[in-house]
Design a protein around this motif. Structure first.
Motif, PDB file in Angstrom:
ATOM      1  N   ARG A 274       0.566   3.360  -3.860  1.00  0.00           N
ATOM      2  CA  ARG A 274      -0.966   3.004  -5.009  1.00  0.00           C
ATOM      3  C   ARG A 274      -0.995   4.373  -5.447  1.00  0.00           C
ATOM      4  O   ARG A 274      -1.292   5.202  -6.825  1.00  0.00           O
ATOM      5  CB  ARG A 274      -1.671   2.423  -4.037  1.00  0.00           C
ATOM      6  CG  ARG A 274      -2.166   1.301  -3.778  1.00  0.00           C
ATOM      7  CD  ARG A 274      -3.004   0.727  -4.897  1.00  0.00           C
ATOM      8  NE  ARG A 274      -4.737   1.066  -4.679  1.00  0.00           N
ATOM      9  CZ  ARG A 274      -5.101   0.356  -5.609  1.00  0.00           C
ATOM     10  NH1 ARG A 274      -4.799  -0.466  -6.173  1.00  0.00           N
ATOM     11  NH2 ARG A 274      -6.855   0.874  -5.785  1.00  0.00           N
ATOM     12  N   GLN A 275       0.243   5.661  -4.909  1.00  0.00           N
ATOM     13  CA  GLN A 275      -0.195   6.782  -4.850  1.00  0.00           C
ATOM     14  C   GLN A 275       0.826   7.772  -5.847  1.00  0.00           C
ATOM     15  O   GLN A 275       0.384   8.717  -6.403  1.00  0.00           O
ATOM     16  CB  GLN A 275      -0.416   7.440  -3.707  1.00  0.00           C
ATOM     17  CG  GLN A 275       0.976   7.958  -2.757  1.00  0.00           C
ATOM     18  CD  GLN A 275       1.482   8.289  -1.700  1.00  0.00           C
ATOM     19  OE1 GLN A 275       0.506   8.150  -1.141  1.00  0.00           O
ATOM     20  NE2 GLN A 275       2.218   8.763  -1.468  1.00  0.00           N
TER      21      GLN A 275
ATOM     22  N   THR B 152      -0.692  -4.522  -2.300  1.00  0.00           N
ATOM     23  CA  THR B 152      -1.885  -3.620  -2.577  1.00  0.00           C
ATOM     24  C   THR B 152      -3.087  -4.326  -1.788  1.00  0.00           C
ATOM     25  O   THR B 152      -2.985  -5.359  -2.056  1.00  0.00           O
ATOM     26  CB  THR B 152      -2.468  -2.498  -3.131  1.00  0.00           C
ATOM     27  OG1 THR B 152      -3.720  -1.393  -2.248  1.00  0.00           O
ATOM     28  CG2 THR B 152      -2.877  -3.554  -4.418  1.00  0.00           C
TER      29      THR B 152
ATOM     30  N   LYS C 249       0.501  -0.819  -9.094  1.00  0.00           N
ATOM     31  CA  LYS C 249       0.067   0.208 -10.544  1.00  0.00           C
ATOM     32  C   LYS C 249       0.229   0.291 -10.931  1.00  0.00           C
ATOM     33  O   LYS C 249      -0.028   1.153 -12.554  1.00  0.00           O
ATOM     34  CB  LYS C 249       1.088   1.259  -9.560  1.00  0.00           C
ATOM     35  CG  LYS C 249       0.709   2.618  -9.853  1.00  0.00           C
ATOM     36  CD  LYS C 249      -0.905   3.127  -9.557  1.00  0.00           C
ATOM     37  CE  LYS C 249      -1.470   5.394  -9.652  1.00  0.00           C
ATOM     38  NZ  LYS C 249      -2.049   5.733  -9.502  1.00  0.00           N
TER      39      LYS C 249
ATOM     40  N   ASN D  12       0.953  -1.486   0.156  1.00  0.00           N
ATOM     41  CA  ASN D  12       0.144  -0.113  -0.099  1.00  0.00           C
ATOM     42  C   ASN D  12       0.770   1.177  -0.353  1.00  0.00           C
ATOM     43  O   ASN D  12       0.275   2.176   0.294  1.00  0.00           O
ATOM     44  CB  ASN D  12      -1.450   0.217   1.304  1.00  0.00           C
ATOM     45  CG  ASN D  12      -2.040  -1.050   1.280  1.00  0.00           C
ATOM     46  OD1 ASN D  12      -2.483  -1.680   0.426  1.00  0.00           O
ATOM     47  ND2 ASN D  12      -2.175  -1.805   2.788  1.00  0.00           N
TER      48      ASN D  12
ATOM     49  N   ARG E 149      -7.138  -3.764  -6.575  1.00  0.00           N
ATOM     50  CA  ARG E 149      -5.895  -4.042  -5.408  1.00  0.00           C
ATOM     51  C   ARG E 149      -4.723  -4.203  -6.769  1.00  0.00           C
ATOM     52  O   ARG E 149      -3.886  -5.030  -6.482  1.00  0.00           O
ATOM     53  CB  ARG E 149      -6.266  -5.187  -5.161  1.00  0.00           C
ATOM     54  CG  ARG E 149      -7.851  -4.774  -3.843  1.00  0.00           C
ATOM     55  CD  ARG E 149      -7.330  -3.286  -3.129  1.00  0.00           C
ATOM     56  NE  ARG E 149      -8.168  -2.807  -2.644  1.00  0.00           N
ATOM     57  CZ  ARG E 149      -8.689  -1.709  -2.072  1.00  0.00           C
ATOM     58  NH1 ARG E 149      -7.440  -0.883  -2.306  1.00  0.00           N
ATOM     59  NH2 ARG E 149     -10.196  -1.110  -1.359  1.00  0.00           N
TER      60      ARG E 149
END
Length: 274
Positions: free
Chosen positions: A125-126, A153, A195, A122, A192
């Motif tokens: 992801r951004q 994630t 990326k 996690n 999920r």
């Protein structure tokens, strides 16, 4: 410890975490990565971006110590307050967690030796896709020889997760894992995807074809639901293995892993078409 000459590399995450959120990937690591985890006298594992609470790093340490009693685990966070929370946890339990530590840092991994394994969950992801690929390269370059990067994630309570294992700078496997009783269809795991894949779940891409076929196998396996959702999942995976290179032998595959709601495939099965 490596001297700090620049600010930590990376961006602050939301920090969302919860007990047992990462249990699925932890048990997969403990079952499939015993080679790296038992390398040397005190192999080092890094938990990168553990979040607002150190709980999942502590759980990783506890689970890995069962299969590698001398493993060291270091949680790394870019947010100083989160590091302080980890240090406060250790201070409240003196002598109980030998080999567990917390450090301020980012992708540069400010540790005293190359880790045999990095868990980054996690975290990416951004980032945009190009930045996520660069992070894979950067983290992979900091591993010990034969080391592995596990990046993925999951949802907020850990019921759905997807992760990729990378070795020698290349993604090698992808694993889909779910709490099967709450799963409507396998393609629900698409939200999920890492990326590098999440925007590629479209016709013409391998990951879309895989999930479409998995849904078809899940529908075909519907009669097995009378024996429970895990039996249906096992049958769906068995059907999927007829047309896709599902890893079917231990430690990555076989009924023992499938009944946990897992399935692992080679990366090339889902690699971007372009």
């Amino acid at each position: 410890m490596t001297p700090r000459t620049t600010k930590p590399r990376g961006e602050v995450t939301r920090g969302t975490t919860a007990p047992n959120r990462l249990r699925r990937v932890d048990r997969w690591i403990a079952a499939t990565q015993t080679g790296p985890l038992r390398t040397g006298a005190r192999p080092l594992v890094v938990d990168l971006g553990y979040g607002a609470s150190p709980v999942t790093t502590v759980e990783l340490y506890t689970r890995l110590r069962r299969v590698s009693p001398h493993v060291d685990v270091t949680g790394i966070e870019i947010e100083p307050a989160r590091v302080a929370a980890g240090l406060a946890f250790l201070e409240a339990a003196p002598g109980r967690y030998d080999g567990l530590s917390f450090l301020h840092g980012g992708f540069e991994l400010p540790v005293d030796r190359p880790p045999v394994l990095v868990r980054a969950f996690n975290v990416l992801r951004q980032y945009d896709e190009a930045a996520a690929w660069r992070a894979w390269d950067e983290l992979g370059a900091r591993l010990a020889p034969g080391g592995v990067l596990v990046e993925g994630t999951c949802d907020e309570i850990g019921r759905r997760a997807v992760w990729v294992a990378l070795r020698e700078g290349r993604p090698r496997t992808i694993t889909f894992a779910a709490h099967v009783p709450s799963l409507e269809r396998p393609s629900d795991l698409a939200e999920r995807l890492p990326k590098t894949l999440i925007h590629r779940n479209v016709p013409g891409e391998r990951v879309h074809a895989l999930l479409t076929d998995f849904d078809r196998c899940w529908a075909t396996a519907a009669p097995y639901s009378v024996f429970g959702p895990r039996v249906r999942w096992i049958e769906a995976v068995r059907l999927l293995a007829r047309t896709h290179p599902v890893l079917t032998s231990p430690p990555y595959g076989g009924r023992a892993r499938w009944r946990l709601g897992e399935v692992t495939l080679p990366w090339h099965t889902v690699a971007p078409a372009a």
